[in-house]
Design a protein around this motif. Structure first.
Motif, PDB file in Angstrom:
ATOM      1  N   TRP A   9     -11.554   3.001   4.635  1.00 55.76           N
ATOM      2  CA  TRP A   9     -10.131   2.428   4.668  1.00 55.76           C
ATOM      3  C   TRP A   9     -10.199   1.248   5.672  1.00 55.76           C
ATOM      4  N   LEU A  39       1.051   6.926  -7.115  1.00 58.75           N
ATOM      5  CA  LEU A  39      -0.088   6.129  -6.865  1.00 58.75           C
ATOM      6  C   LEU A  39      -0.488   5.278  -7.997  1.00 58.75           C
ATOM      7  N   PRO A  56     -10.332  11.901  -7.377  1.00 60.28           N
ATOM      8  CA  PRO A  56      -8.788  12.126  -7.629  1.00 60.28           C
ATOM      9  C   PRO A  56      -8.890  13.521  -8.484  1.00 60.28           C
ATOM     10  N   SER A 112      -1.575  -1.231  -3.966  1.00 59.04           N
ATOM     11  CA  SER A 112      -2.881  -0.316  -3.929  1.00 59.04           C
ATOM     12  C   SER A 112      -2.348   1.223  -3.653  1.00 59.04           C
ATOM     13  N   ASN A 132      -0.696   1.200  -8.341  1.00 54.91           N
ATOM     14  CA  ASN A 132      -1.788   0.271  -8.508  1.00 54.91           C
ATOM     15  C   ASN A 132      -1.551  -0.575 -10.028  1.00 54.91           C
ATOM     16  N   TYR A 145      -3.421   5.232  -3.015  1.00 59.65           N
ATOM     17  CA  TYR A 145      -4.476   5.983  -2.888  1.00 59.65           C
ATOM     18  C   TYR A 145      -4.240   7.085  -2.061  1.00 59.65           C
ATOM     19  N   TYR A 202      -5.867   6.183  -9.820  1.00 57.21           N
ATOM     20  CA  TYR A 202      -5.777   6.168  -8.211  1.00 57.21           C
ATOM     21  C   TYR A 202      -7.154   6.257  -7.854  1.00 57.21           C
ATOM     22  N   TYR A 203      -7.220   6.419  -6.517  1.00 57.23           N
ATOM     23  CA  TYR A 203      -8.535   6.547  -5.685  1.00 57.23           C
ATOM     24  C   TYR A 203      -8.135   7.287  -4.294  1.00 57.23           C
ATOM     25  N   CYS A 204      -9.415   7.879  -3.968  1.00 58.09           N
ATOM     26  CA  CYS A 204      -9.320   8.454  -2.880  1.00 58.09           C
ATOM     27  C   CYS A 204     -10.529   7.524  -1.953  1.00 58.09           C
ATOM     28  N   HIS A 255       1.004  -1.165   0.061  1.00 53.39           N
ATOM     29  CA  HIS A 255      -0.022  -0.113  -0.087  1.00 53.39           C
ATOM     30  C   HIS A 255       0.769   1.179   0.066  1.00 53.39           C
TER      31      HIS A 255
END
Length: 112
Positions: free
Chosen positions: A105, A69, A90, A78, A73, A80, A97-99, A48
């Motif tokens: 989480w 990020l 994003p 991962s 991925n 993020y 990538y993601y938020c 991560h």
């Protein structure tokens, strides 16, 4: 509202409480690579890259952070942006990538 530093303390405490391997990356010197996420961790056998941001609207990921990020991925990790409660889209749509929020989480990767 939590500052980024306060949020970082909360995330690290959570990782420690769950016996997760992590390293807090300290960037900003001439000897470190730019764009590396704030926290690098191994959660359930998966790498991560976690970029921490506060919920403030002026705190967004940089292009270099977004690119890092996305590379994580693309390599089956991962990568993020993690925020206390706000989940914006994003900022740099050209990267994958993601938020997510802190509660999302925890629900995704931990069995609390």
């Amino acid at each position: 509202m939590l500052s980024e530093g306060q949020f970082q303390t909360k995330v690290i405490a959570y990782l420690k409480a769950h016996d997760i391997w992590y390293v807090k990356y300290w960037g900003g010197s001439k000897f470190t690579k730019e764009g590396v996420p704030d926290i690098l961790a191994c959660i359930n056998g998966e790498f991560h890259g976690i970029e921490l941001k506060s919920d403030g609207t002026s705190y967004n990921e940089t292009v270099l952070q977004a690119r890092s990020l996305a590379l994580i991925n693309a390599n089956h990790g991962s990568g993020y942006v993690l925020r206390p409660t706000k989940k914006p889209e994003p900022k740099h749509k050209q990267f994958d990538y993601y938020c997510m929020t802190f509660s999302e989480w925890k629900a995704k990767w931990f069995n609390d």
